[in-house]
Design a protein around this motif. Structure first.
Motif, short mmCIF file in Angstrom:
data_model
loop_
_atom_site.label_atom_id
_atom_site.label_comp_id
_atom_site.label_asym_id
_atom_site.label_seq_id
_atom_site.Cartn_x
_atom_site.Cartn_y
_atom_site.Cartn_z
N THR A 18 0.83 -1.21 0.00
CA THR A 18 0.00 0.00 0.00
C THR A 18 0.86 1.26 0.00
OG1 THR A 18 -1.76 -1.18 1.16
CG2 THR A 18 -1.81 1.23 1.25
N THR A 22 0.99 4.05 -3.01
CA THR A 22 0.74 5.48 -2.76
C THR A 22 1.88 6.32 -3.31
OG1 THR A 22 -0.51 4.95 -0.78
CG2 THR A 22 0.34 7.19 -0.95
N HIS A 26 1.41 9.05 -6.43
CA HIS A 26 1.70 10.47 -6.29
C HIS A 26 2.82 10.92 -7.22
CE1 HIS A 26 -1.17 11.00 -3.16
NE2 HIS A 26 -0.55 10.20 -2.31
N TRP A 161 -0.41 15.28 -4.09
CA TRP A 161 -0.80 14.73 -2.79
C TRP A 161 -2.25 15.05 -2.47
CZ3 TRP A 161 1.31 11.10 0.01
CH2 TRP A 161 2.65 10.79 -0.20
N GLY A 164 -4.43 12.74 -4.36
CA GLY A 164 -4.26 11.35 -3.96
C GLY A 164 -5.29 10.85 -3.05
#
Length: 164
Positions: A18, A22, A26, A161, A164
């Motif tokens: 995970t 991420t 980004h 971000w 996201g």
């Protein structure tokens, strides 16, 4: 090559997967934003140079072609010619120094590399069997891409971000 980041449990694997997803997401978004911003800058400065160059050409020709008609406005036309020429020169220098087209292309390549990593991570997520070695390979690819990718302006990172 296994490192200290190699997960030993399913929970650790999921956490690392995970976190990696991420980071890749980004990074991909930030590079796409940078591609678009630099491409837009390159396009608009090129248009400004073309239009400014055309204006300089028309004004410099008009001074000679319509000498009698423009005699009363000669100072204004010469001033406008000077300003248009200076503007075109400044925009051309900015284009040369800032290299917006090249920067756009570099970020485009980086964004595509991150997109490829996202697909690999999606496949890892869909696999029923959790493969720590495959995740480590993706993390190593991520590190390699991060080393060669161009820097993204801070404002674009923040935008990535937030998205996201």
């Amino acid at each position: 090559m296994m490192t200290d980041a190699t997960p030993t449990t399913t929970d650790a694997f999921e956490t690392l997967l995970t976190a990696t997803e991420t980071r890749v997401k980004h990074s991909q978004h930030a590079h796409w934003y940078a591609t678009n911003v630099f491409d837009r800058l390159a396009r608009w400065t090129t248009i400004a140079n073309i239009l400014g160059g055309a204006l300089v050409s028309v004004l410099s020709t008009a001074i000679f072609a319509f000498e009698e008609l423009l005699k009363a406005y000669n100072d204004s036309v010469v001033l406008l010619l000077f300003l248009a020429g200076a503007g075109v020169s400044i925009v051309s220098i900015l284009q040369s120094v800032m290299r917006w087209s090249e920067r756009s292309q570099s970020h485009f390549i980086a964004a595509n590399a991150y997109s490829s990593l996202r697909r690999e991570l999606e496949i890892l997520r869909l696999n029923a069997v959790r493969d720590p070695a495959a995740l480590q390979t993706v993390i190593q690819k991520l590190a390699n891409i991060s080393e060669v990718s161009p820097a993204v302006p801070q404002s674009l990172w923040q935008r990535a971000w937030r998205q996201g």
